[in-house]
Design an enzyme around this catalytic site. Sequence first.
Site, PDB file in Angstrom:
ATOM      1  N   HIS A 218      -2.840   7.377   6.858  1.00 47.05           N
ATOM      2  CA  HIS A 218      -1.826   8.282   6.298  1.00 47.05           C
ATOM      3  C   HIS A 218      -2.463   9.591   5.821  1.00 47.05           C
ATOM      4  O   HIS A 218      -1.865  10.659   5.937  1.00 47.05           O
ATOM      5  CB  HIS A 218      -1.124   7.633   5.097  1.00 47.05           C
ATOM      6  CG  HIS A 218       0.047   6.764   5.454  1.00 47.05           C
ATOM      7  ND1 HIS A 218       1.158   7.245   6.107  1.00 47.05           N
ATOM      8  CD2 HIS A 218       0.296   5.453   5.215  1.00 47.05           C
ATOM      9  CE1 HIS A 218       2.047   6.247   6.265  1.00 47.05           C
ATOM     10  NE2 HIS A 218       1.540   5.160   5.736  1.00 47.05           N
TER      11      HIS A 218
ATOM     12  N   HIS B 299      -4.615   1.291   7.396  1.00 47.66           N
ATOM     13  CA  HIS B 299      -3.267   1.864   7.515  1.00 47.66           C
ATOM     14  C   HIS B 299      -3.081   3.012   6.510  1.00 47.66           C
ATOM     15  O   HIS B 299      -2.591   4.084   6.864  1.00 47.66           O
ATOM     16  CB  HIS B 299      -2.240   0.742   7.280  1.00 47.66           C
ATOM     17  CG  HIS B 299      -0.810   1.175   7.251  1.00 47.66           C
ATOM     18  ND1 HIS B 299       0.127   0.695   8.139  1.00 47.66           N
ATOM     19  CD2 HIS B 299      -0.148   2.034   6.439  1.00 47.66           C
ATOM     20  CE1 HIS B 299       1.308   1.245   7.873  1.00 47.66           C
ATOM     21  NE2 HIS B 299       1.163   2.063   6.846  1.00 47.66           N
ATOM     22  N   GLU B 300      -3.505   2.782   5.271  1.00 44.71           N
ATOM     23  CA  GLU B 300      -3.301   3.807   4.228  1.00 44.71           C
ATOM     24  C   GLU B 300      -4.218   5.008   4.441  1.00 44.71           C
ATOM     25  O   GLU B 300      -3.806   6.152   4.217  1.00 44.71           O
ATOM     26  CB  GLU B 300      -3.515   3.202   2.830  1.00 44.71           C
ATOM     27  CG  GLU B 300      -2.581   2.055   2.461  1.00 44.71           C
ATOM     28  CD  GLU B 300      -1.117   2.349   2.705  1.00 44.71           C
ATOM     29  OE1 GLU B 300      -0.700   3.516   2.592  1.00 44.71           O
ATOM     30  OE2 GLU B 300      -0.381   1.412   3.049  1.00 44.71           O
TER      31      GLU B 300
ATOM     32  N   CYS C  33       5.833  -0.025   7.272  1.00 42.93           N
ATOM     33  CA  CYS C  33       5.458   1.129   6.458  1.00 42.93           C
ATOM     34  C   CYS C  33       6.653   1.554   5.624  1.00 42.93           C
ATOM     35  O   CYS C  33       7.773   1.597   6.148  1.00 42.93           O
ATOM     36  CB  CYS C  33       5.018   2.270   7.371  1.00 42.93           C
ATOM     37  SG  CYS C  33       4.500   3.750   6.491  1.00 42.93           S
ATOM     38  N   LEU C  34       6.422   1.861   4.352  1.00 40.18           N
ATOM     39  CA  LEU C  34       7.535   2.256   3.487  1.00 40.18           C
ATOM     40  C   LEU C  34       8.174   3.563   3.963  1.00 40.18           C
ATOM     41  O   LEU C  34       9.329   3.838   3.630  1.00 40.18           O
ATOM     42  CB  LEU C  34       7.061   2.392   2.036  1.00 40.18           C
ATOM     43  CG  LEU C  34       6.559   1.086   1.399  1.00 40.18           C
ATOM     44  CD1 LEU C  34       6.068   1.335  -0.018  1.00 40.18           C
ATOM     45  CD2 LEU C  34       7.651   0.020   1.405  1.00 40.18           C
TER      46      LEU C  34
ATOM     47  N   GLY D 264       0.838  -1.194   0.000  1.00 40.47           N
ATOM     48  CA  GLY D 264       0.000   0.000   0.000  1.00 40.47           C
ATOM     49  C   GLY D 264       0.869   1.238   0.000  1.00 40.47           C
ATOM     50  O   GLY D 264       2.015   1.205   0.459  1.00 40.47           O
TER      51      GLY D 264
ATOM     52  N   GLN E 153       2.919   9.986   1.240  1.00 35.24           N
ATOM     53  CA  GLN E 153       4.202   9.278   1.311  1.00 35.24           C
ATOM     54  C   GLN E 153       5.091   9.577   0.106  1.00 35.24           C
ATOM     55  O   GLN E 153       6.279   9.256   0.126  1.00 35.24           O
ATOM     56  CB  GLN E 153       3.980   7.758   1.388  1.00 35.24           C
ATOM     57  CG  GLN E 153       3.360   7.301   2.700  1.00 35.24           C
ATOM     58  CD  GLN E 153       3.260   5.795   2.729  1.00 35.24           C
ATOM     59  OE1 GLN E 153       2.278   5.232   2.249  1.00 35.24           O
ATOM     60  NE2 GLN E 153       4.271   5.149   3.275  1.00 35.24           N
TER      61      GLN E 153
HETATM   62 NI    NI Z   1       2.448   3.274   5.706  1.00 34.23          NI
END
Ligand code: NI
Length: 187
Positions: A153, A149-150, A107-108, A60, A65
Amino acid sequence: MNDLLTPPAADGSVDLLRIVIAPSAILKTKCRAVGAGDDDAVRALIPRMFATMYKAPGIGLAAPQVGENLRLIVVDVGPEDKRQPYALINPEVVAASDETSTREEGCLSLPNQFADITRPSVVKVRYVDQAGARREVDADGLLATCLQHEIDHLNGILFVDHLSMLKRNMIMRRLVKEQREKRDGGR
Ligand code: NI
């Protein structure tokens, strides 16, 4: 969900985006809704976000991000040989189960950091697809976790914000230290 997208070609024809690493102001920002004037930007962004997510690799990615203040996320929890790409514009959780699930999340934007996070097991998410159609998805399992989660963000919330301050500070200190060591070439 039936708005399956064709994954971007893996031949490098799509320019990758730079992923913002925490701590960063954009990751703490409540993003603005995608409006009619954002059509071109969103259309250009979606394939680049998918390509960036697959390359990472991740399941995701949210617009903040990659430095974009827009309510847009891409997700794909499918296996590599059976992609299930979805792009969600202005997504919102409109219903959530009382039952919860605990999964290890990463998380990236927080490379190499992981923690068990508890969230509702099943959620209903309302969103607009790439063609501008309003849609709803009932998600469970990994997809439910990933969507929550996304969407977090887009509200400036990272998975570590669900932890105690003690655990969150521990992870953030470790992240900053590891990033500094990486930048300094491991010296
Ligand atoms: Ni994340």
